[in-house]
Scaffold this active site. Structure first.
Site, PDB file in Angstrom:
ATOM      1  N   CYS A 182       0.821  -1.197   0.000  1.00 16.28           N
ATOM      2  CA  CYS A 182       0.000   0.000   0.000  1.00 16.28           C
ATOM      3  C   CYS A 182       0.859   1.253   0.000  1.00 16.28           C
ATOM      4  O   CYS A 182       1.835   1.322   0.747  1.00 16.28           O
ATOM      5  CB  CYS A 182      -0.817  -0.082   1.283  1.00 16.28           C
ATOM      6  SG  CYS A 182      -1.784   1.325   1.560  1.00 16.28           S
ATOM      7  N   ARG A 195       0.038   0.540 -10.359  1.00 20.07           N
ATOM      8  CA  ARG A 195       0.026   0.943 -11.782  1.00 20.07           C
ATOM      9  C   ARG A 195      -0.167  -0.296 -12.661  1.00 20.07           C
ATOM     10  O   ARG A 195      -0.967  -0.305 -13.598  1.00 20.07           O
ATOM     11  CB  ARG A 195       1.352   1.647 -12.120  1.00 20.07           C
ATOM     12  CG  ARG A 195       1.399   2.224 -13.529  1.00 20.07           C
ATOM     13  CD  ARG A 195       2.660   3.030 -13.769  1.00 20.07           C
ATOM     14  NE  ARG A 195       2.859   4.071 -12.769  1.00 20.07           N
ATOM     15  CZ  ARG A 195       2.232   5.238 -12.753  1.00 20.07           C
ATOM     16  NH1 ARG A 195       1.358   5.524 -13.710  1.00 20.07           N
ATOM     17  NH2 ARG A 195       2.449   6.121 -11.803  1.00 20.07           N
TER      18      ARG A 195
HETATM   19  P1  XMP Z   1      -1.168  -7.448   3.135  1.00 17.60           P
HETATM   20  O1  XMP Z   1      -0.361  -6.629   4.105  1.00 17.60           O
HETATM   21  O2  XMP Z   1      -1.759  -8.667   3.736  1.00 17.60           O
HETATM   22  O3  XMP Z   1      -2.396  -6.493   2.774  1.00 17.60           O
HETATM   23  O4  XMP Z   1      -0.421  -7.720   1.869  1.00 17.60           O
HETATM   24  C1  XMP Z   1      -3.456  -6.872   1.943  1.00 17.60           C
HETATM   25  C2  XMP Z   1      -4.453  -5.744   1.893  1.00 17.60           C
HETATM   26  O5  XMP Z   1      -3.872  -4.571   1.295  1.00 17.60           O
HETATM   27  C3  XMP Z   1      -4.933  -3.775   0.752  1.00 17.60           C
HETATM   28  N1  XMP Z   1      -4.562  -3.426  -0.622  1.00 17.60           N
HETATM   29  C4  XMP Z   1      -4.165  -2.216  -1.009  1.00 17.60           C
HETATM   30  N2  XMP Z   1      -4.080  -1.079  -0.320  1.00 17.60           N
HETATM   31  N3  XMP Z   1      -3.316   0.003  -2.299  1.00 17.60           N
HETATM   32  C5  XMP Z   1      -3.672   0.041  -0.992  1.00 17.60           C
HETATM   33  O6  XMP Z   1      -3.634   1.115  -0.396  1.00 17.60           O
HETATM   34  C6  XMP Z   1      -3.386  -1.124  -3.050  1.00 17.60           C
HETATM   35  O7  XMP Z   1      -3.049  -1.130  -4.235  1.00 17.60           O
HETATM   36  C7  XMP Z   1      -3.841  -2.284  -2.369  1.00 17.60           C
HETATM   37  N4  XMP Z   1      -4.060  -3.535  -2.790  1.00 17.60           N
HETATM   38  C8  XMP Z   1      -4.512  -4.223  -1.692  1.00 17.60           C
HETATM   39  C9  XMP Z   1      -6.200  -4.615   0.801  1.00 17.60           C
HETATM   40  O8  XMP Z   1      -6.981  -4.169   1.877  1.00 17.60           O
HETATM   41  C10 XMP Z   1      -5.652  -6.008   1.012  1.00 17.60           C
HETATM   42  O9  XMP Z   1      -6.561  -6.908   1.601  1.00 17.60           O
END
Ligand code: XMP
Length: 338
Positions: A175, A265
Protein backbone atom coordinates in the site's frame (compact mmCIF):
# COMPACT_ATOMS: atom_id res chain seq x y z
CA UNK A 1 -3.81 17.29 21.11
CA UNK A 2 -2.50 14.59 18.78
CA UNK A 3 -3.62 11.12 19.90
CA UNK A 4 -1.30 8.14 20.00
CA UNK A 5 -2.25 5.18 17.77
CA UNK A 6 -0.47 1.84 17.84
CA UNK A 7 0.27 -0.93 15.38
CA UNK A 8 1.31 -4.58 15.59
CA UNK A 9 4.97 -4.06 16.51
CA UNK A 10 4.02 -1.61 19.26
CA UNK A 11 2.15 -4.23 21.25
CA UNK A 12 2.58 -7.71 22.66
CA UNK A 13 0.14 -10.10 24.30
CA UNK A 14 0.40 -10.59 28.07
CA UNK A 15 0.54 -14.26 29.07
CA UNK A 16 -2.21 -15.32 31.53
CA UNK A 17 -3.05 -18.24 33.83
CA UNK A 18 -4.04 -21.19 31.63
CA UNK A 19 -5.71 -24.55 32.09
CA UNK A 20 -5.35 -25.54 28.44
CA UNK A 21 -3.51 -28.86 28.35
CA UNK A 22 -2.85 -28.92 24.64
CA UNK A 23 -3.41 -26.46 21.84
CA UNK A 24 -5.69 -28.92 20.04
CA UNK A 25 -8.16 -28.12 22.86
CA UNK A 26 -8.49 -24.56 21.48
CA UNK A 27 -11.41 -23.92 19.16
CA UNK A 28 -10.95 -21.27 16.45
CA UNK A 29 -14.59 -21.11 15.32
CA UNK A 30 -15.61 -17.50 14.58
CA UNK A 31 -18.01 -15.32 12.62
CA UNK A 32 -16.98 -13.55 9.43
CA UNK A 33 -20.37 -11.86 9.03
CA UNK A 34 -23.55 -11.91 11.09
CA UNK A 35 -24.85 -15.12 9.48
CA UNK A 36 -21.65 -16.95 8.49
CA UNK A 37 -19.26 -18.85 10.71
CA UNK A 38 -15.77 -20.03 9.83
CA UNK A 39 -13.83 -22.87 11.47
CA UNK A 40 -10.63 -20.80 11.25
CA UNK A 41 -10.48 -16.98 11.28
CA UNK A 42 -8.53 -16.63 8.02
CA UNK A 43 -9.81 -14.90 4.89
CA UNK A 44 -7.88 -14.45 1.64
CA UNK A 45 -7.91 -10.97 0.15
CA UNK A 46 -9.94 -10.10 -2.98
CA UNK A 47 -6.80 -9.16 -4.94
CA UNK A 48 -6.14 -10.37 -8.47
CA UNK A 49 -2.91 -12.08 -7.40
CA UNK A 50 -4.46 -13.71 -4.32
CA UNK A 51 -8.01 -15.00 -4.71
CA UNK A 52 -9.75 -16.67 -7.62
CA UNK A 53 -11.61 -19.99 -7.61
CA UNK A 54 -8.63 -22.22 -6.66
CA UNK A 55 -7.74 -20.16 -3.59
CA UNK A 56 -11.42 -19.77 -2.60
CA UNK A 57 -11.97 -23.51 -2.84
CA UNK A 58 -8.86 -24.31 -0.81
CA UNK A 59 -9.68 -21.73 1.86
CA UNK A 60 -13.19 -23.18 2.20
CA UNK A 61 -11.81 -26.68 2.38
CA UNK A 62 -9.71 -25.77 5.42
CA UNK A 63 -12.44 -23.81 7.17
CA UNK A 64 -11.49 -20.26 6.14
CA UNK A 65 -12.87 -18.10 3.35
CA UNK A 66 -11.62 -16.79 0.01
CA UNK A 67 -13.16 -13.69 -1.54
CA UNK A 68 -12.99 -13.75 -5.34
CA UNK A 69 -11.71 -10.40 -6.64
CA UNK A 70 -13.81 -8.07 -8.79
CA UNK A 71 -11.36 -7.30 -11.59
CA UNK A 72 -12.99 -9.89 -13.82
CA UNK A 73 -15.95 -9.67 -16.20
CA UNK A 74 -19.30 -10.34 -14.49
CA UNK A 75 -19.57 -13.63 -16.39
CA UNK A 76 -16.11 -14.83 -15.35
CA UNK A 77 -16.50 -13.83 -11.68
CA UNK A 78 -19.97 -15.43 -11.50
CA UNK A 79 -18.73 -18.58 -13.21
CA UNK A 80 -15.89 -18.84 -10.66
CA UNK A 81 -18.38 -18.40 -7.79
CA UNK A 82 -20.47 -21.18 -9.33
CA UNK A 83 -17.42 -23.47 -9.24
CA UNK A 84 -16.74 -23.02 -5.51
CA UNK A 85 -18.33 -26.13 -4.09
CA UNK A 86 -17.80 -25.98 -0.34
CA UNK A 87 -19.16 -23.66 2.37
CA UNK A 88 -20.08 -20.10 1.71
CA UNK A 89 -18.74 -18.54 -1.24
CA UNK A 90 -17.81 -14.89 -1.30
CA UNK A 91 -17.03 -12.29 -3.95
CA UNK A 92 -16.04 -8.63 -4.12
CA UNK A 93 -17.96 -5.85 -5.85
CA UNK A 94 -17.52 -2.09 -6.23
CA UNK A 95 -20.02 0.74 -5.72
CA UNK A 96 -20.27 2.24 -9.21
CA UNK A 97 -20.97 1.12 -12.78
CA UNK A 98 -22.44 -2.35 -13.18
CA UNK A 99 -22.19 -3.33 -9.49
CA UNK A 100 -25.91 -4.14 -9.06
CA UNK A 101 -25.95 -6.36 -12.13
CA UNK A 102 -22.75 -8.00 -10.87
CA UNK A 103 -24.21 -8.51 -7.38
CA UNK A 104 -27.36 -10.03 -8.86
CA UNK A 105 -25.44 -12.46 -11.04
CA UNK A 106 -23.10 -13.49 -8.20
CA UNK A 107 -25.97 -14.17 -5.80
CA UNK A 108 -27.76 -16.11 -8.53
CA UNK A 109 -24.65 -18.33 -8.77
CA UNK A 110 -24.77 -19.05 -5.03
CA UNK A 111 -22.62 -16.26 -3.57
CA UNK A 112 -23.40 -16.00 0.16
CA UNK A 113 -21.24 -13.00 1.06
CA UNK A 114 -20.71 -9.88 -1.04
CA UNK A 115 -17.69 -7.82 -0.07
CA UNK A 116 -18.19 -4.13 -0.87
CA UNK A 117 -14.56 -3.52 -1.69
CA UNK A 118 -13.58 0.15 -1.73
CA UNK A 119 -10.57 2.06 -0.47
CA UNK A 120 -12.66 4.48 1.62
CA UNK A 121 -15.69 2.68 3.03
CA UNK A 122 -16.98 5.60 5.10
CA UNK A 123 -18.56 7.11 2.02
CA UNK A 124 -21.99 8.15 0.76
CA UNK A 125 -21.65 5.83 -2.24
CA UNK A 126 -21.21 2.88 0.14
CA UNK A 127 -24.34 3.85 2.05
CA UNK A 128 -26.29 4.02 -1.21
CA UNK A 129 -24.88 0.76 -2.51
CA UNK A 130 -25.84 -1.10 0.71
CA UNK A 131 -29.38 0.27 0.40
CA UNK A 132 -29.63 -0.65 -3.28
CA UNK A 133 -28.25 -4.18 -2.85
CA UNK A 134 -30.67 -4.83 0.03
CA UNK A 135 -33.59 -3.56 -2.08
CA UNK A 136 -32.72 -4.72 -5.56
CA UNK A 137 -30.80 -8.00 -5.28
CA UNK A 138 -32.96 -11.11 -4.95
CA UNK A 139 -31.88 -13.73 -2.47
CA UNK A 140 -30.20 -13.66 0.90
CA UNK A 141 -26.66 -12.37 0.99
CA UNK A 142 -24.53 -10.90 3.78
CA UNK A 143 -22.62 -7.68 3.14
CA UNK A 144 -19.03 -7.41 4.30
CA UNK A 145 -18.14 -3.74 3.97
CA UNK A 146 -14.94 -1.68 4.05
CA UNK A 147 -12.37 -0.50 4.32
CA UNK A 148 -12.70 1.65 7.38
CA UNK A 149 -10.46 2.62 10.28
CA UNK A 150 -12.40 4.61 12.91
CA UNK A 151 -15.16 4.03 15.47
CA UNK A 152 -17.30 6.69 13.80
CA UNK A 153 -17.14 4.89 10.45
CA UNK A 154 -17.88 1.56 12.17
CA UNK A 155 -21.03 3.06 13.72
CA UNK A 156 -22.23 4.45 10.38
CA UNK A 157 -21.62 1.19 8.48
CA UNK A 158 -23.46 -0.80 11.16
CA UNK A 159 -26.36 1.67 10.98
CA UNK A 160 -26.37 1.43 7.17
CA UNK A 161 -26.82 -2.34 7.41
CA UNK A 162 -23.35 -3.90 7.06
CA UNK A 163 -23.19 -7.54 8.23
CA UNK A 164 -19.41 -7.49 8.65
CA UNK A 165 -16.73 -4.78 8.74
CA UNK A 166 -13.35 -4.81 7.01
CA UNK A 167 -10.87 -2.72 8.96
CA UNK A 168 -7.60 -1.26 7.74
CA UNK A 169 -6.59 1.84 5.85
CA UNK A 170 -3.05 2.24 4.62
CA UNK A 171 -1.53 -0.79 6.37
CA UNK A 172 -1.24 -3.25 3.45
CA UNK A 173 2.22 -4.52 2.50
CA UNK A 174 1.96 -3.03 -1.01
CA UNK A 175 0.00 0.00 0.00
CA UNK A 176 1.24 3.49 -0.77
CA UNK A 177 -1.82 5.34 0.55
CA UNK A 178 0.00 6.73 3.57
CA UNK A 179 2.91 7.91 1.41
CA UNK A 180 0.70 9.26 -1.37
CA UNK A 181 -1.93 10.92 0.83
CA UNK A 182 -0.71 10.95 4.43
CA UNK A 183 -3.96 9.18 5.39
CA UNK A 184 -4.06 6.00 7.47
CA UNK A 185 -4.49 4.55 10.93
CA UNK A 186 -2.07 2.12 12.61
CA UNK A 187 -3.76 -1.27 12.67
CA UNK A 188 -4.11 -2.15 16.36
CA UNK A 189 -5.75 1.14 17.32
CA UNK A 190 -7.88 0.95 14.22
CA UNK A 191 -9.18 -2.49 15.24
CA UNK A 192 -9.75 -1.43 18.87
CA UNK A 193 -11.77 1.65 17.82
CA UNK A 194 -13.96 -0.23 15.33
CA UNK A 195 -14.54 -3.28 17.51
CA UNK A 196 -15.59 -1.14 20.49
CA UNK A 197 -18.50 0.14 18.37
CA UNK A 198 -19.29 -2.93 16.22
CA UNK A 199 -19.64 -5.18 19.29
CA UNK A 200 -22.70 -3.17 20.30
CA UNK A 201 -24.31 -4.08 16.97
CA UNK A 202 -23.10 -7.72 16.98
CA UNK A 203 -21.32 -7.06 13.70
CA UNK A 204 -18.10 -9.09 13.22
CA UNK A 205 -14.86 -7.27 12.36
CA UNK A 206 -12.03 -8.32 10.08
CA UNK A 207 -8.47 -6.98 10.42
CA UNK A 208 -7.12 -6.37 6.93
CA UNK A 209 -3.60 -5.37 5.86
CA UNK A 210 -0.17 -5.27 7.43
CA UNK A 211 -0.17 -8.80 8.83
CA UNK A 212 3.40 -10.08 8.28
CA UNK A 213 3.57 -13.11 10.53
CA UNK A 214 1.54 -15.39 12.82
CA UNK A 215 2.17 -13.09 15.78
CA UNK A 216 0.40 -10.26 13.93
CA UNK A 217 -2.56 -12.59 13.26
CA UNK A 218 -2.77 -13.26 17.02
CA UNK A 219 -2.44 -9.57 17.91
CA UNK A 220 -5.16 -8.60 15.41
CA UNK A 221 -7.55 -11.17 16.85
CA UNK A 222 -6.42 -10.34 20.39
CA UNK A 223 -7.33 -6.69 19.74
CA UNK A 224 -10.88 -7.93 19.09
CA UNK A 225 -11.06 -8.77 15.38
CA UNK A 226 -13.13 -11.88 14.58
CA UNK A 227 -11.13 -12.71 11.45
CA UNK A 228 -7.99 -11.56 9.66
CA UNK A 229 -7.62 -10.93 5.95
CA UNK A 230 -4.33 -11.89 4.35
CA UNK A 231 -2.71 -10.73 1.13
CA UNK A 232 1.06 -11.05 1.17
CA UNK A 233 1.16 -14.13 3.43
CA UNK A 234 -0.96 -16.08 0.91
CA UNK A 235 0.60 -14.58 -2.23
CA UNK A 236 3.01 -16.69 -4.25
CA UNK A 237 1.23 -19.93 -3.34
CA UNK A 238 0.15 -22.63 -5.77
CA UNK A 239 -3.49 -21.58 -5.43
CA UNK A 240 -2.95 -17.85 -6.00
CA UNK A 241 -3.74 -16.69 -9.56
CA UNK A 242 -0.82 -16.08 -11.93
CA UNK A 243 2.07 -17.89 -13.51
CA UNK A 244 5.17 -19.19 -11.81
CA UNK A 245 8.24 -17.58 -13.35
CA UNK A 246 11.88 -18.62 -13.13
CA UNK A 247 14.66 -16.18 -12.24
CA UNK A 248 18.26 -17.17 -12.88
CA UNK A 249 19.71 -20.39 -14.22
CA UNK A 250 19.82 -23.84 -12.63
CA UNK A 251 21.18 -24.63 -10.03
CA UNK A 252 20.66 -21.04 -8.90
CA UNK A 253 17.19 -20.56 -10.31
CA UNK A 254 14.43 -19.18 -8.11
CA UNK A 255 10.71 -19.67 -8.67
CA UNK A 256 8.51 -16.62 -8.23
CA UNK A 257 4.96 -15.32 -8.59
CA UNK A 258 3.60 -11.82 -8.91
CA UNK A 259 1.92 -9.99 -6.03
CA UNK A 260 0.41 -6.62 -6.84
CA UNK A 261 -1.71 -4.00 -5.11
CA UNK A 262 -5.23 -3.57 -6.48
CA UNK A 263 -4.44 0.12 -6.98
CA UNK A 264 -0.91 -0.46 -8.36
CA UNK A 265 0.03 0.94 -11.78
CA UNK A 266 0.50 -2.61 -13.07
CA UNK A 267 -2.99 -3.68 -12.03
CA UNK A 268 -4.63 -0.43 -13.14
CA UNK A 269 -3.02 -0.52 -16.59
CA UNK A 270 -4.51 -4.01 -17.12
CA UNK A 271 -7.92 -2.45 -16.50
CA UNK A 272 -7.22 0.46 -18.86
CA UNK A 273 -6.77 2.95 -15.99
CA UNK A 274 -3.71 4.98 -15.10
CA UNK A 275 -4.75 7.54 -12.49
CA UNK A 276 -4.75 7.49 -8.65
CA UNK A 277 -2.09 4.84 -8.24
CA UNK A 278 -1.91 3.93 -4.53
CA UNK A 279 -0.03 0.66 -4.47
CA UNK A 280 3.02 -1.24 -5.62
CA UNK A 281 3.62 -4.50 -7.41
CA UNK A 282 6.37 -7.03 -6.82
CA UNK A 283 7.37 -10.66 -7.19
CA UNK A 284 7.50 -13.04 -4.23
CA UNK A 285 9.18 -16.44 -3.92
CA UNK A 286 6.95 -19.35 -4.89
CA UNK A 287 5.67 -20.90 -1.66
CA UNK A 288 3.96 -24.12 -2.73
CA UNK A 289 0.59 -25.19 -1.35
CA UNK A 290 -1.35 -22.69 0.74
CA UNK A 291 -2.34 -25.38 3.26
CA UNK A 292 1.18 -25.25 4.75
CA UNK A 293 0.73 -21.60 5.55
CA UNK A 294 -2.83 -21.97 6.83
CA UNK A 295 -1.90 -24.82 9.15
CA UNK A 296 1.14 -22.95 10.50
CA UNK A 297 -1.07 -19.94 11.25
CA UNK A 298 -3.73 -22.08 12.89
CA UNK A 299 -1.13 -23.86 15.05
CA UNK A 300 0.44 -20.55 16.10
CA UNK A 301 -2.95 -19.06 16.92
CA UNK A 302 -3.92 -22.04 19.07
CA UNK A 303 -0.62 -21.75 20.88
CA UNK A 304 -1.26 -18.04 21.50
CA UNK A 305 -4.74 -18.92 22.82
CA UNK A 306 -3.23 -21.41 25.24
CA UNK A 307 -0.75 -18.75 26.50
CA UNK A 308 -3.68 -16.60 27.61
CA UNK A 309 -5.85 -19.51 28.75
CA UNK A 310 -8.52 -19.08 26.07
CA UNK A 311 -10.45 -22.13 24.81
CA UNK A 312 -12.18 -20.22 22.04
CA UNK A 313 -12.05 -16.94 20.13
CA UNK A 314 -14.61 -15.28 22.37
CA UNK A 315 -12.44 -16.03 25.42
CA UNK A 316 -9.36 -14.91 23.49
CA UNK A 317 -11.05 -11.53 22.97
CA UNK A 318 -11.90 -11.12 26.62
CA UNK A 319 -8.66 -12.50 28.09
CA UNK A 320 -6.15 -10.95 25.69
CA UNK A 321 -4.41 -7.99 27.23
CA UNK A 322 -2.21 -6.02 24.87
CA UNK A 323 0.72 -4.20 26.37
CA UNK A 324 2.59 -1.35 24.72
CA UNK A 325 6.31 -1.98 24.27
CA UNK A 326 9.25 0.37 23.78
CA UNK A 327 11.72 0.19 20.89
CA UNK A 328 13.87 -2.05 23.08
CA UNK A 329 10.87 -4.39 23.39
CA UNK A 330 10.48 -4.46 19.60
CA UNK A 331 14.17 -5.37 19.21
CA UNK A 332 13.93 -8.02 21.94
CA UNK A 333 10.87 -9.54 20.19
CA UNK A 334 12.99 -10.49 17.16
CA UNK A 335 15.91 -12.91 17.06
CA UNK A 336 18.88 -10.75 18.14
CA UNK A 337 21.83 -12.96 18.92
CA UNK A 338 23.81 -11.96 15.81
P1 XMP B 1 -1.17 -7.45 3.14
O1 XMP B 1 -0.36 -6.63 4.10
O2 XMP B 1 -1.76 -8.67 3.74
O3 XMP B 1 -2.40 -6.49 2.77
O4 XMP B 1 -0.42 -7.72 1.87
C1 XMP B 1 -3.46 -6.87 1.94
C2 XMP B 1 -4.45 -5.74 1.89
O5 XMP B 1 -3.87 -4.57 1.30
C3 XMP B 1 -4.93 -3.77 0.75
N1 XMP B 1 -4.56 -3.43 -0.62
C4 XMP B 1 -4.16 -2.22 -1.01
N2 XMP B 1 -4.08 -1.08 -0.32
N3 XMP B 1 -3.32 0.00 -2.30
C5 XMP B 1 -3.67 0.04 -0.99
O6 XMP B 1 -3.63 1.12 -0.40
C6 XMP B 1 -3.39 -1.12 -3.05
O7 XMP B 1 -3.05 -1.13 -4.23
C7 XMP B 1 -3.84 -2.28 -2.37
N4 XMP B 1 -4.06 -3.54 -2.79
C8 XMP B 1 -4.51 -4.22 -1.69
C9 XMP B 1 -6.20 -4.62 0.80
O8 XMP B 1 -6.98 -4.17 1.88
C10 XMP B 1 -5.65 -6.01 1.01
O9 XMP B 1 -6.56 -6.91 1.60
Amino acid sequence: MIKEYLTYDDVQILPKYSEIKHRIDCNTLTNVTKSWELAIPIVSSPMDTVTEVDMAQEMNEFGGLGIIHRFLSIEEQASQIGRVTLGPSAAAIGVTGDFIERAQELVKQGCKILCIDVAHGHHKLVKESIRRIKNEVNGKVDLLVGNIATGESARDLCEWGADGLRIGIGGGSLCSTRIQTGVGVPMVSSILSCVAVADGYDVPCMADGGIRNIGDVCKGLGAGADTVMLGSLLSGTKESPGLITKQGVWPNEVLQKKYRGSASRDSKLDRGESKHVEGYSTTVPYKGKVIRIISDITDGLKSSMSYVGAKNIEEFHSKCELIKVTNAGVVEAKPHLL
